[in-house]
Design a protein around this motif. Sequence first.
Motif, PDB file in Angstrom:
ATOM      1  N   LEU A  48       0.801  -1.207   0.000  1.00 45.66           N
ATOM      2  CA  LEU A  48       0.000   0.000   0.000  1.00 45.66           C
ATOM      3  C   LEU A  48       0.842   1.269   0.000  1.00 45.66           C
ATOM      4  O   LEU A  48       0.634   2.170  -0.823  1.00 45.66           O
ATOM      5  N   ILE A  49       1.790   1.362   0.951  1.00 41.99           N
ATOM      6  CA  ILE A  49       2.451   2.638   1.159  1.00 41.99           C
ATOM      7  C   ILE A  49       3.762   2.427   1.902  1.00 41.99           C
ATOM      8  O   ILE A  49       3.905   1.468   2.672  1.00 41.99           O
ATOM      9  N   TYR A  50       4.710   3.334   1.650  1.00 47.47           N
ATOM     10  CA  TYR A  50       6.033   3.256   2.262  1.00 47.47           C
ATOM     11  C   TYR A  50       6.413   4.601   2.872  1.00 47.47           C
ATOM     12  O   TYR A  50       6.099   5.664   2.306  1.00 47.47           O
ATOM     13  N   GLN A  51       7.102   4.530   4.011  1.00 50.02           N
ATOM     14  CA  GLN A  51       7.651   5.720   4.653  1.00 50.02           C
ATOM     15  C   GLN A  51       9.090   5.453   5.056  1.00 50.02           C
ATOM     16  O   GLN A  51       9.349   4.485   5.773  1.00 50.02           O
ATOM     17  N   GLY A  52      10.001   6.260   4.609  1.00 51.49           N
ATOM     18  CA  GLY A  52      11.390   6.145   5.030  1.00 51.49           C
ATOM     19  C   GLY A  52      11.644   6.954   6.282  1.00 51.49           C
ATOM     20  O   GLY A  52      11.005   7.996   6.501  1.00 51.49           O
ATOM     21  N   SER A  53      12.583   6.509   7.075  1.00 50.08           N
ATOM     22  CA  SER A  53      12.820   7.176   8.363  1.00 50.08           C
ATOM     23  C   SER A  53      13.334   8.599   8.187  1.00 50.08           C
ATOM     24  O   SER A  53      13.191   9.429   9.085  1.00 50.08           O
ATOM     25  N   ASP A  55      12.373  10.524   5.618  1.00 54.57           N
ATOM     26  CA  ASP A  55      11.418  11.316   4.843  1.00 54.57           C
ATOM     27  C   ASP A  55      10.801  12.386   5.735  1.00 54.57           C
ATOM     28  O   ASP A  55      10.287  12.068   6.820  1.00 54.57           O
ATOM     29  N   GLU A  56      10.821  13.608   5.246  1.00 56.54           N
ATOM     30  CA  GLU A  56      10.291  14.704   6.067  1.00 56.54           C
ATOM     31  C   GLU A  56       8.780  14.843   5.928  1.00 56.54           C
ATOM     32  O   GLU A  56       8.105  15.328   6.834  1.00 56.54           O
ATOM     33  N   GLN A  57       8.270  14.416   4.799  1.00 57.33           N
ATOM     34  CA  GLN A  57       6.830  14.498   4.574  1.00 57.33           C
ATOM     35  C   GLN A  57       6.185  13.146   4.849  1.00 57.33           C
ATOM     36  O   GLN A  57       6.781  12.101   4.591  1.00 57.33           O
ATOM     37  N   ASN A  58       4.960  13.185   5.334  1.00 57.80           N
ATOM     38  CA  ASN A  58       4.190  11.950   5.467  1.00 57.80           C
ATOM     39  C   ASN A  58       3.848  11.415   4.087  1.00 57.80           C
ATOM     40  O   ASN A  58       3.458  12.172   3.196  1.00 57.80           O
ATOM     41  N   ALA A  59       3.977  10.085   3.926  1.00 56.39           N
ATOM     42  CA  ALA A  59       3.682   9.477   2.639  1.00 56.39           C
ATOM     43  C   ALA A  59       2.182   9.474   2.364  1.00 56.39           C
ATOM     44  O   ALA A  59       1.369   9.327   3.283  1.00 56.39           O
ATOM     45  N   THR A  60       1.831   9.620   1.100  1.00 52.71           N
ATOM     46  CA  THR A  60       0.437   9.501   0.676  1.00 52.71           C
ATOM     47  C   THR A  60       0.400   8.712  -0.626  1.00 52.71           C
ATOM     48  O   THR A  60       1.282   8.842  -1.478  1.00 52.71           O
ATOM     49  N   GLU A  61      -0.649   7.888  -0.750  1.00 54.02           N
ATOM     50  CA  GLU A  61      -0.886   7.134  -1.977  1.00 54.02           C
ATOM     51  C   GLU A  61      -2.399   7.042  -2.148  1.00 54.02           C
ATOM     52  O   GLU A  61      -3.066   6.199  -1.556  1.00 54.02           O
ATOM     53  N   GLY A  62      -2.949   7.937  -2.929  1.00 52.89           N
ATOM     54  CA  GLY A  62      -4.388   7.921  -3.140  1.00 52.89           C
ATOM     55  C   GLY A  62      -5.133   8.129  -1.834  1.00 52.89           C
ATOM     56  O   GLY A  62      -4.942   9.124  -1.145  1.00 52.89           O
ATOM     57  N   ARG A  63      -5.990   7.166  -1.481  1.00 50.04           N
ATOM     58  CA  ARG A  63      -6.767   7.301  -0.239  1.00 50.04           C
ATOM     59  C   ARG A  63      -5.987   6.898   1.003  1.00 50.04           C
ATOM     60  O   ARG A  63      -6.500   6.987   2.122  1.00 50.04           O
ATOM     61  N   PHE A  68       3.246   9.635  10.233  1.00 46.93           N
ATOM     62  CA  PHE A  68       4.545   9.222  10.745  1.00 46.93           C
ATOM     63  C   PHE A  68       4.979  10.163  11.861  1.00 46.93           C
ATOM     64  O   PHE A  68       5.158  11.366  11.628  1.00 46.93           O
ATOM     65  N   GLN A  69       5.108   9.618  13.071  1.00 44.30           N
ATOM     66  CA  GLN A  69       5.586  10.412  14.204  1.00 44.30           C
ATOM     67  C   GLN A  69       6.845   9.719  14.732  1.00 44.30           C
ATOM     68  O   GLN A  69       6.767   8.776  15.538  1.00 44.30           O
ATOM     69  N   LYS A  70       7.976  10.205  14.273  1.00 46.78           N
ATOM     70  CA  LYS A  70       9.244   9.532  14.525  1.00 46.78           C
ATOM     71  C   LYS A  70       9.594   9.492  16.002  1.00 46.78           C
ATOM     72  O   LYS A  70      10.076   8.482  16.510  1.00 46.78           O
ATOM     73  N   ALA A  71       9.364  10.591  16.699  1.00 52.02           N
ATOM     74  CA  ALA A  71       9.719  10.635  18.126  1.00 52.02           C
ATOM     75  C   ALA A  71       8.900   9.628  18.924  1.00 52.02           C
ATOM     76  O   ALA A  71       9.372   9.057  19.911  1.00 52.02           O
ATOM     77  N   ARG A  72       7.675   9.411  18.501  1.00 51.56           N
ATOM     78  CA  ARG A  72       6.805   8.452  19.184  1.00 51.56           C
ATOM     79  C   ARG A  72       6.961   7.047  18.616  1.00 51.56           C
ATOM     80  O   ARG A  72       6.324   6.114  19.088  1.00 51.56           O
ATOM     81  N   LYS A  73       7.758   6.906  17.569  1.00 49.71           N
ATOM     82  CA  LYS A  73       7.940   5.630  16.872  1.00 49.71           C
ATOM     83  C   LYS A  73       6.592   5.042  16.468  1.00 49.71           C
ATOM     84  O   LYS A  73       6.270   3.887  16.773  1.00 49.71           O
ATOM     85  N   SER A  74       5.806   5.878  15.813  1.00 52.65           N
ATOM     86  CA  SER A  74       4.529   5.383  15.328  1.00 52.65           C
ATOM     87  C   SER A  74       4.385   5.696  13.841  1.00 52.65           C
ATOM     88  O   SER A  74       4.915   6.695  13.338  1.00 52.65           O
ATOM     89  N   ALA A  75       3.664   4.828  13.160  1.00 49.05           N
ATOM     90  CA  ALA A  75       3.470   4.959  11.709  1.00 49.05           C
ATOM     91  C   ALA A  75       2.058   4.484  11.391  1.00 49.05           C
ATOM     92  O   ALA A  75       1.856   3.389  10.851  1.00 49.05           O
ATOM     93  N   ASN A  76       1.092   5.307  11.738  1.00 48.90           N
ATOM     94  CA  ASN A  76      -0.306   4.905  11.600  1.00 48.90           C
ATOM     95  C   ASN A  76      -0.789   5.084  10.165  1.00 48.90           C
ATOM     96  O   ASN A  76      -0.475   6.064   9.496  1.00 48.90           O
TER      97      ASN A  76
END
Lengths: 118, 114
Positions: A48-53, A55-63, A68-76
């Motif tokens: 579906l989607i990829y985020q690199g550590s 990457d400054e912008q949150n990834a988006t792919e269509g819907r 990405f909240q790096k300090a909280r180590k979360s990638a919802n």
Amino acid sequence: AQKITQTQPGMFVQEKEAVTLDCTYDTSDQSYGLFWYKQPSSGEMIFLIYQGSYDEQNATEGRYSLNFQKARKSANLVISASQLGDSAMYFCAMRESFQAGNNRKLIWGLGTSLAVNP
Amino acid sequence: DSGVTQTPKHLITATGQRVTLRCSPRSGDLSVYWYQQSLDQGLQFLIQYYNGEERAKGNILERFSAQQFPDLHSELNLSSLELGDSALYFCASSGLAAPTDTQYFGPGTRLTVL
């Protein structure tokens, strides 16, 4: 140790509404990648989607978008305007140290089952 | 369609038997990965090959072996099968275009050991 945690075994959402699927991760690496995959009842695993550590912008792919909240180590994963076809298992996965050789294995969470209600 | 093919789609066999699962990666991808998905252990990385060479090993049992051939297709051999080997076995492939290097999965082979 590297670990992916998905705390929501199951989620329900009304058609056309947005839903957030949670993913937290644990790694000591500075360089890593985060992925979301969808597994419908038919069994295939769909990227579906990829985020690199870095990457400054949150990834988006269509819907799909990744909060990405790096300090909280979360990638919802956020799915906007849910559709009936979004009903599936969703897996969060992490790959560490893509610069450290060719070991590219993915570490997986246990998944979240999403049901979209009409 | 991810472009990764796996055969067979379903496999039913008996304990003690040996089976071979086959995977063809996406055109141009040099890396092949094998994963096992079971109800009790979730998704587990088994092994990775890159251009014919083994690159990484995960929790792969000694009864399991794999190889990648010069045409880049890969085979996963499972021997002395046990009931607990029943699972969905995925093959995935990727290029090495860092940093994304997304793994694309085949449709899987569902193995049932009776």
